[in-house]
Design a protein around this motif. Structure first.
Motif, PDB file in Angstrom:
ATOM      1  N   ALA A 209       0.842  -1.193   0.000  1.00 43.14           N
ATOM      2  CA  ALA A 209       0.000   0.000   0.000  1.00 43.14           C
ATOM      3  C   ALA A 209       0.882   1.249   0.000  1.00 43.14           C
ATOM      4  CB  ALA A 209      -0.911   0.004   1.220  1.00 43.14           C
ATOM      5  N   VAL A 210       0.367   2.312  -0.596  1.00 49.39           N
ATOM      6  CA  VAL A 210       1.128   3.568  -0.664  1.00 49.39           C
ATOM      7  C   VAL A 210       1.505   4.045   0.732  1.00 49.39           C
ATOM      8  CG1 VAL A 210       1.066   5.979  -1.388  1.00 49.39           C
ATOM      9  CG2 VAL A 210      -0.022   4.236  -2.809  1.00 49.39           C
ATOM     10  N   GLU A 211       0.578   3.974   1.678  1.00 43.73           N
ATOM     11  CA  GLU A 211       0.860   4.471   3.021  1.00 43.73           C
ATOM     12  C   GLU A 211       1.911   3.631   3.727  1.00 43.73           C
ATOM     13  OE1 GLU A 211      -0.043   7.316   4.438  1.00 43.73           O
ATOM     14  OE2 GLU A 211      -1.021   7.828   2.540  1.00 43.73           O
ATOM     15  N   ASP A 212       1.976   2.334   3.412  1.00 47.46           N
ATOM     16  CA  ASP A 212       3.006   1.491   4.015  1.00 47.46           C
ATOM     17  C   ASP A 212       4.376   1.830   3.436  1.00 47.46           C
ATOM     18  OD1 ASP A 212       1.186   0.206   5.636  1.00 47.46           O
ATOM     19  OD2 ASP A 212       0.870  -1.451   4.242  1.00 47.46           O
ATOM     20  N   LEU A 213       4.433   2.073   2.129  1.00 53.19           N
ATOM     21  CA  LEU A 213       5.696   2.500   1.522  1.00 53.19           C
ATOM     22  C   LEU A 213       6.142   3.834   2.112  1.00 53.19           C
ATOM     23  CD1 LEU A 213       7.953   2.262  -0.573  1.00 53.19           C
ATOM     24  CD2 LEU A 213       6.387   3.249  -2.266  1.00 53.19           C
ATOM     25  N   LEU A 214       5.216   4.752   2.244  1.00 50.26           N
ATOM     26  CA  LEU A 214       5.550   6.061   2.814  1.00 50.26           C
ATOM     27  C   LEU A 214       5.989   5.921   4.263  1.00 50.26           C
ATOM     28  CD1 LEU A 214       5.704   9.110   2.598  1.00 50.26           C
ATOM     29  CD2 LEU A 214       3.244   9.220   3.058  1.00 50.26           C
ATOM     30  N   ALA A 215       5.386   5.003   5.003  1.00 53.40           N
ATOM     31  CA  ALA A 215       5.772   4.802   6.400  1.00 53.40           C
ATOM     32  C   ALA A 215       7.234   4.379   6.514  1.00 53.40           C
ATOM     33  CB  ALA A 215       4.872   3.763   7.051  1.00 53.40           C
ATOM     34  N   GLY A 216       7.683   3.532   5.590  1.00 49.42           N
ATOM     35  CA  GLY A 216       9.083   3.123   5.611  1.00 49.42           C
ATOM     36  C   GLY A 216      10.027   4.286   5.365  1.00 49.42           C
ATOM     37  N   ILE A 217       9.659   5.129   4.417  1.00 44.35           N
ATOM     38  CA  ILE A 217      10.510   6.278   4.094  1.00 44.35           C
ATOM     39  C   ILE A 217      10.486   7.293   5.233  1.00 44.35           C
ATOM     40  CG2 ILE A 217      10.805   8.196   2.477  1.00 44.35           C
ATOM     41  CD1 ILE A 217       9.639   6.280   0.316  1.00 44.35           C
ATOM     42  N   ARG A 218       9.314   7.577   5.766  1.00 46.21           N
ATOM     43  CA  ARG A 218       9.213   8.510   6.892  1.00 46.21           C
ATOM     44  C   ARG A 218       9.945   7.981   8.119  1.00 46.21           C
ATOM     45  NH1 ARG A 218       3.106  10.443   7.733  1.00 46.21           N
ATOM     46  NH2 ARG A 218       4.197  11.752   9.254  1.00 46.21           N
ATOM     47  N   GLU A 240       5.694  13.888   0.371  1.00 44.67           N
ATOM     48  CA  GLU A 240       4.589  13.024   0.784  1.00 44.67           C
ATOM     49  C   GLU A 240       3.373  13.226  -0.121  1.00 44.67           C
ATOM     50  OE1 GLU A 240       3.680  13.150   4.946  1.00 44.67           O
ATOM     51  OE2 GLU A 240       5.796  13.222   5.516  1.00 44.67           O
ATOM     52  N   GLU A 241       3.088  14.477  -0.444  1.00 44.46           N
ATOM     53  CA  GLU A 241       1.953  14.767  -1.328  1.00 44.46           C
ATOM     54  C   GLU A 241       2.177  14.152  -2.707  1.00 44.46           C
ATOM     55  OE1 GLU A 241      -0.383  18.647  -3.228  1.00 44.46           O
ATOM     56  OE2 GLU A 241       1.177  18.916  -1.711  1.00 44.46           O
ATOM     57  N   GLU A 242       3.399  14.287  -3.224  1.00 43.02           N
ATOM     58  CA  GLU A 242       3.712  13.740  -4.543  1.00 43.02           C
ATOM     59  C   GLU A 242       3.638  12.217  -4.552  1.00 43.02           C
ATOM     60  OE1 GLU A 242       4.433  14.722  -7.653  1.00 43.02           O
ATOM     61  OE2 GLU A 242       3.779  16.729  -7.083  1.00 43.02           O
ATOM     62  N   LEU A 243       4.179  11.591  -3.518  1.00 45.30           N
ATOM     63  CA  LEU A 243       4.168  10.123  -3.480  1.00 45.30           C
ATOM     64  C   LEU A 243       2.734   9.605  -3.378  1.00 45.30           C
ATOM     65  CD1 LEU A 243       5.999   7.627  -3.514  1.00 45.30           C
ATOM     66  CD2 LEU A 243       5.866   7.617  -1.012  1.00 45.30           C
ATOM     67  N   ARG A 244       1.939  10.245  -2.552  1.00 43.46           N
ATOM     68  CA  ARG A 244       0.530   9.817  -2.435  1.00 43.46           C
ATOM     69  C   ARG A 244      -0.194   9.992  -3.774  1.00 43.46           C
ATOM     70  NH1 ARG A 244       0.773  12.285   3.077  1.00 43.46           N
ATOM     71  NH2 ARG A 244       0.538  10.547   4.551  1.00 43.46           N
ATOM     72  N   ARG A 245       0.022  11.115  -4.422  1.00 41.08           N
ATOM     73  CA  ARG A 245      -0.660  11.381  -5.686  1.00 41.08           C
ATOM     74  C   ARG A 245      -0.255  10.362  -6.743  1.00 41.08           C
ATOM     75  NH1 ARG A 245       0.406  13.856 -10.372  1.00 41.08           N
ATOM     76  NH2 ARG A 245       2.480  14.564  -9.713  1.00 41.08           N
ATOM     77  N   ARG A 246       1.029  10.159  -6.884  1.00 38.29           N
ATOM     78  CA  ARG A 246       1.515   9.212  -7.878  1.00 38.29           C
ATOM     79  C   ARG A 246       1.148   7.772  -7.506  1.00 38.29           C
ATOM     80  NH1 ARG A 246       5.650  11.417 -11.167  1.00 38.29           N
ATOM     81  NH2 ARG A 246       6.001  13.630 -10.693  1.00 38.29           N
ATOM     82  N   GLY A 247       1.186   7.486  -6.212  1.00 38.07           N
ATOM     83  CA  GLY A 247       0.843   6.150  -5.761  1.00 38.07           C
ATOM     84  C   GLY A 247      -0.616   5.814  -6.014  1.00 38.07           C
ATOM     85  N   ARG A 248      -1.507   6.757  -5.750  1.00 41.94           N
ATOM     86  CA  ARG A 248      -2.927   6.517  -6.009  1.00 41.94           C
ATOM     87  C   ARG A 248      -3.179   6.256  -7.491  1.00 41.94           C
ATOM     88  NH1 ARG A 248      -3.692  10.713  -2.078  1.00 41.94           N
ATOM     89  NH2 ARG A 248      -3.789  12.254  -3.765  1.00 41.94           N
ATOM     90  N   PRO A 253      -6.649  -2.277  -8.427  1.00 38.87           N
ATOM     91  CA  PRO A 253      -8.021  -2.255  -7.894  1.00 38.87           C
ATOM     92  C   PRO A 253      -8.094  -2.427  -6.378  1.00 38.87           C
ATOM     93  CG  PRO A 253      -7.883  -3.630  -9.858  1.00 38.87           C
ATOM     94  CD  PRO A 253      -6.482  -3.280  -9.490  1.00 38.87           C
ATOM     95  N   GLU A 254      -7.142  -3.145  -5.802  1.00 42.31           N
ATOM     96  CA  GLU A 254      -7.143  -3.370  -4.356  1.00 42.31           C
ATOM     97  C   GLU A 254      -6.430  -2.248  -3.606  1.00 42.31           C
ATOM     98  OE1 GLU A 254      -5.456  -7.173  -3.665  1.00 42.31           O
ATOM     99  OE2 GLU A 254      -6.981  -8.261  -4.791  1.00 42.31           O
ATOM    100  N   GLY A 255      -6.009  -1.227  -4.317  1.00 44.02           N
ATOM    101  CA  GLY A 255      -5.318  -0.111  -3.681  1.00 44.02           C
ATOM    102  C   GLY A 255      -3.857  -0.387  -3.390  1.00 44.02           C
ATOM    103  N   LEU A 256      -3.295  -1.430  -4.013  1.00 44.32           N
ATOM    104  CA  LEU A 256      -1.903  -1.803  -3.768  1.00 44.32           C
ATOM    105  C   LEU A 256      -1.041  -1.481  -4.982  1.00 44.32           C
ATOM    106  CD1 LEU A 256      -2.347  -5.298  -2.076  1.00 44.32           C
ATOM    107  CD2 LEU A 256      -1.968  -3.091  -0.961  1.00 44.32           C
ATOM    108  N   LEU A 257       0.163  -1.062  -4.713  1.00 40.34           N
ATOM    109  CA  LEU A 257       1.173  -0.902  -5.747  1.00 40.34           C
ATOM    110  C   LEU A 257       1.830  -2.257  -6.004  1.00 40.34           C
ATOM    111  CD1 LEU A 257       2.775   2.293  -4.232  1.00 40.34           C
ATOM    112  CD2 LEU A 257       1.459   2.227  -6.361  1.00 40.34           C
ATOM    113  N   THR A 258       2.176  -2.527  -7.244  1.00 45.44           N
ATOM    114  CA  THR A 258       2.863  -3.767  -7.600  1.00 45.44           C
ATOM    115  C   THR A 258       4.158  -3.411  -8.315  1.00 45.44           C
ATOM    116  OG1 THR A 258       0.782  -4.977  -7.823  1.00 45.44           O
ATOM    117  CG2 THR A 258       2.721  -5.943  -8.850  1.00 45.44           C
ATOM    118  N   PHE A 259       5.277  -3.870  -7.750  1.00 44.94           N
ATOM    119  CA  PHE A 259       6.588  -3.541  -8.299  1.00 44.94           C
ATOM    120  C   PHE A 259       7.341  -4.816  -8.679  1.00 44.94           C
ATOM    121  CE2 PHE A 259       5.883  -0.055  -5.155  1.00 44.94           C
ATOM    122  CZ  PHE A 259       5.784   0.979  -6.071  1.00 44.94           C
TER     123      PHE A 259
END
Length: 274
Positions: A209-218, A240-248, A253-259
């Motif tokens: 999830a975007v917020e989990d990725l951001l949590a690691g960086i923060r 944070e705003e940019e990462l959330r925007r790009r991540g969304r 469909p499940e709200g998860l990023l796939t890398f």
């Protein structure tokens, strides 16, 4: 500045799930018996090994990681008594390569999952792994190849848009470094007398999830986290705003990023009678 406890939690929530992508392959290739997990982090690999019926010694240089691994494993630092040797057991020690508090030839297998890419003396560390292996024992080692995983493009683009100031690259002296490739890691192992069984790249998909990725960086995890913490509050907020925007925009469909993810993998064996 994030505290170490916050960093441990952030790692477990974020990049720890990325590093878990190679655990099944490592444990599938390593023999039964006593397993040493070097750089155990929060204890995920060690727990999986213990649950498979292996006895495990896990070590990490960070006291906070050791504390968390002990929670995960329900383990302390006591030695295993001889009458307990047949039952799966676990202990967690504060220690680091290339100075392990284990006797030579005392373990059947060593897992070094994304450890050798972080150490200051790679050749000495692989030599220490070879020292603690029994004749015929095996080690599985993973490192990150150049360029990192697929997630780096998303984070890098968000850094650039937020005008994040990059940190100076941290590089080993030329005489201590090695090519971050299957052949480069295999060369370190051959230099200690280990026999190479596998040298290849491993590939898998990391979903987060975007917020989990951001949590690691923060939380200050790895280079992206250190870079984030070095910025001003205004730049952090923009990032944070940019990462959330790009991540969304990139999430499924499940709200998860796939890398797409890739690791260098070497499986090596200590020769009999060495």
């Amino acid at each position: 500045m994030a505290s170490w406890d916050e960093t441990v939690q952030a790692y477990e929530r974020s990049f720890g799930t990325l590093c878990a992508g190679t655990v099944d392959r490592l444990l599938g290739d390593l023999p039964a018996g006593m397993l040493l997990d070097v750089g155990c982090g929060t204890g995920g690999l060690a727990l999986r090994a213990r649950d498979q019926g292996r006895s495990v010694t896990a070590v990490d240089a960070s006291p906070e990681m050791v504390a968390r691994a002990r929670e995960v494993l329900g383990a302390g630092h006591r030695l295993v008594h001889e009458d307990e040797a047949s039952a799966p057991s676990a202990r967690v020690l504060e220690a680091a390569l290339p100075d392990l508090p284990l006797e030579a030839g005392s373990v059947d297998a060593v897992a070094a999952n994304f450890v050798i890419n972080h150490v200051a003396r790679p050749a000495d560390c692989v030599r220490e792994i070879a020292r603690v292996l029994r004749p015929g024992g095996r080690t599985g080692m993973t490192i990150w190849p150049p360029g990192g995983g697929g997630w780096t493009e998303l984070v890098g683009d968000a850094f650039e848009s937020a005008q994040v100031i990059a940190l100076p690259p941290a590089r080993l002296p030329r005489e201590l470094d090695f090519p971050r490739s299957p052949e480069g890691l295999a060369g370190l192992a051959r230099g200690t007398g280990l026999e190479i069984l596998v040298a290849q790249e491993l590939r898998w998909e990391w979903r987060i999830a975007v917020e989990d990725l951001l949590a690691g960086i923060r939380g200050g995890v790895a280079t992206p986290g250190a870079t984030y913490l070095a910025q001003s509050p205004a730049v952090r907020a923009r990032f944070e705003e940019e990462l959330r925007r790009r991540g969304r925009a990139a999430a499924g469909p499940e709200g998860l990023l796939t890398f797409a993810s890739c690791a260098v993998y070497v499986l090596a064996r200590r020769r009999d009678g060495r």
